[in-house]
Design an enzyme around this catalytic site. Structure first.
Site, PDB file in Angstrom:
ATOM      1  CG  PHE A   1      59.209 -26.346 -19.671  1.00 50.49           C
ATOM      2  CD1 PHE A   1      58.863 -27.392 -20.505  1.00 50.49           C
ATOM      3  CD2 PHE A   1      58.192 -25.616 -19.071  1.00 50.49           C
ATOM      4  CE1 PHE A   1      57.533 -27.708 -20.730  1.00 50.49           C
ATOM      5  CE2 PHE A   1      56.864 -25.932 -19.288  1.00 50.49           C
ATOM      6  CZ  PHE A   1      56.534 -26.974 -20.119  1.00 50.49           C
ATOM      7  CG  ASP A   2      56.766 -24.095 -22.959  1.00 47.49           C
ATOM      8  OD1 ASP A   2      56.882 -24.510 -21.794  1.00 47.49           O
ATOM      9  OD2 ASP A   2      55.715 -24.232 -23.607  1.00 47.49           O
TER      10      ASP A   2
ATOM     11  CE1 TYR B   1      44.937 -14.170   2.851  1.00 47.61           C
ATOM     12  CE2 TYR B   1      46.798 -13.780   4.317  1.00 47.61           C
ATOM     13  CZ  TYR B   1      46.143 -13.538   3.127  1.00 47.61           C
ATOM     14  OH  TYR B   1      46.692 -12.689   2.210  1.00 47.61           O
TER      15      TYR B   1
ATOM     16  CG  ASP C   1      62.525 -26.583 -14.400  1.00 45.29           C
ATOM     17  OD1 ASP C   1      61.657 -27.076 -13.654  1.00 45.29           O
ATOM     18  OD2 ASP C   1      62.253 -26.074 -15.507  1.00 45.29           O
TER      19      ASP C   1
ATOM     20  CE  LYS D   1      54.529 -30.191 -15.578  1.00 51.36           C
ATOM     21  NZ  LYS D   1      55.671 -29.346 -15.723  1.00 51.36           N
TER      22      LYS D   1
ATOM     23  CG  HIS E   1      53.029 -23.315 -27.729  1.00 49.27           C
ATOM     24  ND1 HIS E   1      53.887 -22.396 -27.190  1.00 49.27           N
ATOM     25  CD2 HIS E   1      52.794 -24.223 -26.761  1.00 49.27           C
ATOM     26  CE1 HIS E   1      54.177 -22.746 -25.949  1.00 49.27           C
ATOM     27  NE2 HIS E   1      53.517 -23.849 -25.662  1.00 49.27           N
TER      28      HIS E   1
ATOM     29  CB  ALA F   1      58.916 -30.417 -13.443  1.00 45.42           C
TER      30      ALA F   1
HETATM   31  C1  PLP Z   1      55.742 -27.970 -16.353  1.00 42.25           C
HETATM   32  C2  PLP Z   1      57.083 -27.442 -16.285  1.00 42.25           C
HETATM   33  C3  PLP Z   1      57.329 -26.122 -15.889  1.00 42.25           C
HETATM   34  C4  PLP Z   1      56.212 -25.125 -15.617  1.00 42.25           C
HETATM   35  O1  PLP Z   1      55.325 -25.569 -14.658  1.00 42.25           O
HETATM   36  P1  PLP Z   1      53.769 -25.200 -14.650  1.00 42.25           P
HETATM   37  O2  PLP Z   1      53.271 -25.833 -13.399  1.00 42.25           O
HETATM   38  O3  PLP Z   1      53.160 -25.754 -15.884  1.00 42.25           O
HETATM   39  O4  PLP Z   1      53.673 -23.712 -14.613  1.00 42.25           O
HETATM   40  C5  PLP Z   1      58.644 -25.710 -15.796  1.00 42.25           C
HETATM   41  N1  PLP Z   1      59.658 -26.531 -16.096  1.00 42.25           N
HETATM   42  C6  PLP Z   1      59.469 -27.793 -16.484  1.00 42.25           C
HETATM   43  C7  PLP Z   1      60.627 -28.673 -16.805  1.00 42.25           C
HETATM   44  C8  PLP Z   1      58.180 -28.292 -16.603  1.00 42.25           C
HETATM   45  O5  PLP Z   1      57.999 -29.543 -17.028  1.00 42.25           O
END
Ligand code: PLP
Length: 459
Positions: free
Chosen positions: A125-126, A73, A216, A259, A450, A218
């Site tokens: 991103f969404d 933990y 961001d 990613k 969506h 990813a």
């Molecule tokens: C995938 C993604 C996110 C969100 O990540 P999740 O792991 O799906 O919650 C945020 N920003 C970008 C650019 C992404 O590609």
């Protein structure tokens, strides 16, 4: 056919059988799913291009790591390993594990946006947009105009429009802007790279006005590979050095580890400021779990520590981007319009151009995604007006800058013949494009609609 192509730097040790349904079976399945590809069962899909998020194949090294994962933990071994790895790769002093990218956004964005009205990004991103809005602020996109012309070649279509950014800051007031976010690669613009020069310039603008600068992150590795290819300053740099230059002086980052870190679940937050990090830790404990596991199991943390390293291997990245370039070359030959040059994790087919007779409010990119499923059992998704949704103030359907059908390619999963099936399917669809109809929404939730909305074809 001459293609820029780099072969797989791996061989296959374990296979996952796939079923191929008939066209009639697929017609039934998509109708039962209310024409929402997220409602399809994956067993009814042949090639799943819904996302490259968490869908990659782990290496034998990562699977070995799974067995070594420490499930304690507090203070698990893998926690220290991933901390060390993340410090080495990104160079920020404080790193927090969370269970995925949006969890990182949920933890960090309300801290940065408290008492603020706006977040500005090259493109949100969404989920990032959703968390900006949930924090009570508005999300403003500020990508370079070159990104909007899908046929035009430009090295860094993901870049921030720095002139417009300065203008926004002047108009909105620096004191009202909580954060400037650089999304790398720029997912919503088509997985398009951002140059290190643009990252530096944006960061300097943010800091000049006393605004926090966040990445961001990813697709930090794919972005760095493009930088190496296209930005002369870095042509002899290692991917690791480019990652370092990317994160230099950034105040914080959020990252979906699903990613470029090639794990099936995971996220990270990085901070430079100790005070912000204290708040991050507190919110992580409330939402994600104790700080040394942050919503992840030990085995996944161990796999993440290994994936962070594998993700920046240059031969892997050559193969990875090479897959996109191969598919893009086949589509170009077949006259299929897409965001060009192709980005890092997906081919974004320009549905506005392929289906010009379908208006944005009848969702051309969604219509094309449905056709791909009917044609060959391929699952892609809409990155356009259907995904963008309604104006939060007026409730009216927004018109997206792009109507993309995204073919996201999972990492290390599909072979070149799978890519050929995808290209052939699109070429067949092109021949009957004029007969394809749009869709209307019959049921939708208020946010991130969506994923769960129900649709029906328009006669
Ligand atoms: C995938 C993604 C996110 C969100 O990540 P999740 O792991 O799906 O919650 C945020 N920003 C970008 C650019 C992404 O590609």
């Amino acid at each position: 056919m001459k293609h820029i192509y780099f072969p797989e730097p791996f061989r296959i040790k374990s296979v996952e059988p796939l079923k191929i349904l008939t066209r009639e079976e697929r017609e039934k399945k998509i109708a039962e799913a209310n024409y929402n590809v997220f409602a399809l069962a994956s067993r009814d899909v042949y090639i799943d291009l819904l996302t490259d998020s968490g869908t990659g194949a782990m290496s034998s090294g990562q699977w070995a790591g799974v067995m070594l994962g420490d499930e304690s933990y507090a203070g698990a071994d893998c926690y220290y390993k991933v901390q060390e790895q993340a410090h080495k790769i990104f160079g920020l002093p404080y790193v927090q594990l969370v269970h995925q990218g949006r969890a990182a956004e949920k933890v960090l964005l309300p801290i940065l946006l408290q008492g603020k009205k706006y977040a500005i990004s090259n493109m949100h991103f969404d989920t990032t947009r959703a968390h900006v809005e949930l924090a009570g602020a508005r999300a403003i996109d500020c990508v370079v105009p070159e990104a909007l012309d899908t046929a035009k070649y430009y090295d860094f279509k993901g870049n921030m429009d720095c002139g417009r950014l300065e203008q926004y800051i002047k108009e909105l007031g620096a004191e009202n802007i909580g954060v400037i976010i650089m999304t790398i690669t720029n997912n919503s613009a088509g997985g398009q790279p951002v140059s290190v020069e643009n990252i530096r310039q944006t960061r300097e603008i943010a800091h000049k006005h006393g605004i926090k600068f966040m990445i961001d992150a990813a697709r930090y590795a794919e972005n760095s590979y493009f930088v190496k290819q296209r930005e002369p300053e870095f042509k002899n740099s290692s991917i690791q050095d480019i990652v370092k230059a990317t994160f230099e002086d950034a105040d914080c980052f959020t990252m979906s580890s699903k990613k470029d870190a090639i794990v099936n679940m995971g996220g990270l937050i990085g901070c430079r400021d100790k005070e912000i990090f204290e708040l991050v830790k507190q919110r992580t404990i409330s939402f994600e779990g104790f700080i040394t596991y942050g919503g992840m199991s030990g085995r996944d943390i161990e796999a993440l520590a290994i994936g962070l390293e594998e993700g920046i291997d240059e031969n892997y990245l050559k193969y990875r981007i090479g897959q996109m370039q191969y598919l893009a070359a086949r589509l170009e030959e077949g006259g299929i319009p897409f965001q060009s040059p192709v980005g890092g994790h997906a081919v974004f087919v320009d549905a506005k151009k392929l289906l010009p007779h379908i208006p944005y409010y009848q969702f051309p990119a969604q219509a094309l995604a449905i056709e791909l499923y009917l044609e060959a059992g391929i699952r892609a998704c809409d990155i356009g007006s259907y995904m963008l949704g309604n104006d939060p103030d007026t409730g009216k359907q927004l018109e997206a800058e792009f109507e993309f059908t995204r073919l996201a390619i999972p990492r290390r999963v599909y072979t070149q013949s799978h890519l050929d099936v995808i290209a052939d399917a699109l070429i067949n669809i092109k021949e009957r494009a004029a007969n394809i109809k749009g869709y209307k929404i019959v049921e939708e939730p208020p946010i991130l609609r969506h994923f769960t909305a129900k649709l029906a074809p328009i006669d």
